[in-house]
Design a protein around this motif. Sequence first.
Motif, PDB file in Angstrom:
ATOM      1  N   TYR A  67      30.865  59.435  80.708  1.00 64.32           N
ATOM      2  CA  TYR A  67      31.133  58.276  79.856  1.00 64.32           C
ATOM      3  C   TYR A  67      30.957  57.021  80.693  1.00 64.32           C
ATOM      4  N   ILE A  75      33.785  52.327  75.452  1.00 60.18           N
ATOM      5  CA  ILE A  75      32.725  53.307  75.747  1.00 60.18           C
ATOM      6  C   ILE A  75      31.394  52.745  75.270  1.00 60.18           C
TER       7      ILE A  75
ATOM      8  N   GLU B 224      38.029  63.495  69.926  1.00 55.49           N
ATOM      9  CA  GLU B 224      36.729  62.969  70.354  1.00 55.49           C
ATOM     10  C   GLU B 224      36.145  62.035  69.296  1.00 55.49           C
ATOM     11  N   HIS B 227      38.439  58.753  69.195  1.00 53.06           N
ATOM     12  CA  HIS B 227      38.672  57.931  70.387  1.00 53.06           C
ATOM     13  C   HIS B 227      37.544  57.886  71.394  1.00 53.06           C
ATOM     14  N   LEU B 228      36.585  58.774  71.283  1.00 57.01           N
ATOM     15  CA  LEU B 228      35.599  58.870  72.364  1.00 57.01           C
ATOM     16  C   LEU B 228      34.169  58.593  71.899  1.00 57.01           C
ATOM     17  N   GLN B 229      34.046  57.887  70.792  1.00 57.84           N
ATOM     18  CA  GLN B 229      32.701  57.542  70.328  1.00 57.84           C
ATOM     19  C   GLN B 229      32.278  56.216  70.964  1.00 57.84           C
ATOM     20  N   PRO B 234      38.889  54.370  74.718  1.00 55.60           N
ATOM     21  CA  PRO B 234      39.671  55.610  74.806  1.00 55.60           C
ATOM     22  C   PRO B 234      41.116  55.318  75.201  1.00 55.60           C
TER      23      PRO B 234
END
Lengths: 99, 265
Positions: A67, A75, B224, B227-229, B234
Amino acid sequence: MLPHEKTLVKRLADKPFALIGINSDGPVEKVKEILAREQITWRQAVDESTDGPLATKWNVSGWPTIYVLDEKGVIRYRDVRDQEMEDAVMTLLAAGSKK
Amino acid sequence: MSTLVSLPCFARWALCAAALALTFTLGFAEDAKPDPQQKFDAIQARMEKAQTDFMEKLMAEQDRAKQRAMYDSRPGLEFAAEFKTLAVETKGTEVAAQSWMKVAEISGEFDQEEGFKSAVETLIAEHITSPHIAALPAMIGGMGWTLGDDKVEPLLQSLLAKSAHKPVQAGAIFELAQIAMRSDKPEKKAQTRAWFERLSKEFGDLKSAYGKDYKSIAAGFLFELDHLQIGQIPPDFEAIDENGVKFKLSDYRGKVVVLDFWGFW
């Protein structure tokens, strides 16, 4: 992967950049041994195994999983490697320095 | 695996024991016709041998271009043809189910779309209750990477609609959820949550082939998704580094950060 990361870390030593490894190799002694042997200088989160708490929480099922976060913690890229990773970091650093 | 004792043998067991020992040492007795399961096992054994031999040769080759060329002509498809013949000969039996699974697997590996599709369709039509199709959902899902998700999705939908077997249903839903998640079409991606929620609700206690229950699996993917896109921040985490020092991800705010989940194994 590793050689590229090493170069990147060296080159960007004075830039607002950090490479953090989340390592699944084993307990801290094992990680230290690998870091010394492979001359890895960047910080590691010791996650102990592929079922470690961070790998589990972040739903990691393939290694490496990468990431790239910008300076605000957002991100911006996923699973970029080598030259692609470097380009991503450079793009974000350039965008950050303009502000 | 194979049962070599036949009925008349029971009558003359002493003689038979000797014959059996001989059969074990010689492989199949000359005049004994191998049963379908033995035929299957034999093809399988020959294929494994061919693949092991091939891998050894491949590893020994230093030249990258030659390696590439060797790899392109690796063994496999000839065995798919054999398995297919056996599947047709034994139509409707468990040996046929195993054989079609092999045809699907090999065709998939070799990017043979038609062979793969027809094997899967036959499995769904003729072997939907067979225990041998447990790995079929994952096999179909995995083929999405090479054939394209739009090609494999109807197969998973069909499998899900027709199977009454929970592990197969859960497996199909899991694959459909992942296909939705990796889709770049917003309307498709929007279905991800519903798939994982269904997986958790209907199959939560069931364990996947990897031993984890579908409830935790779904929870991981939903985390995921939420929160992780790309574009998301995050949640912070605390970790202990190689020197035993605690640190947080948020300590690095203001810096460009690469998080690399890795291992040297």
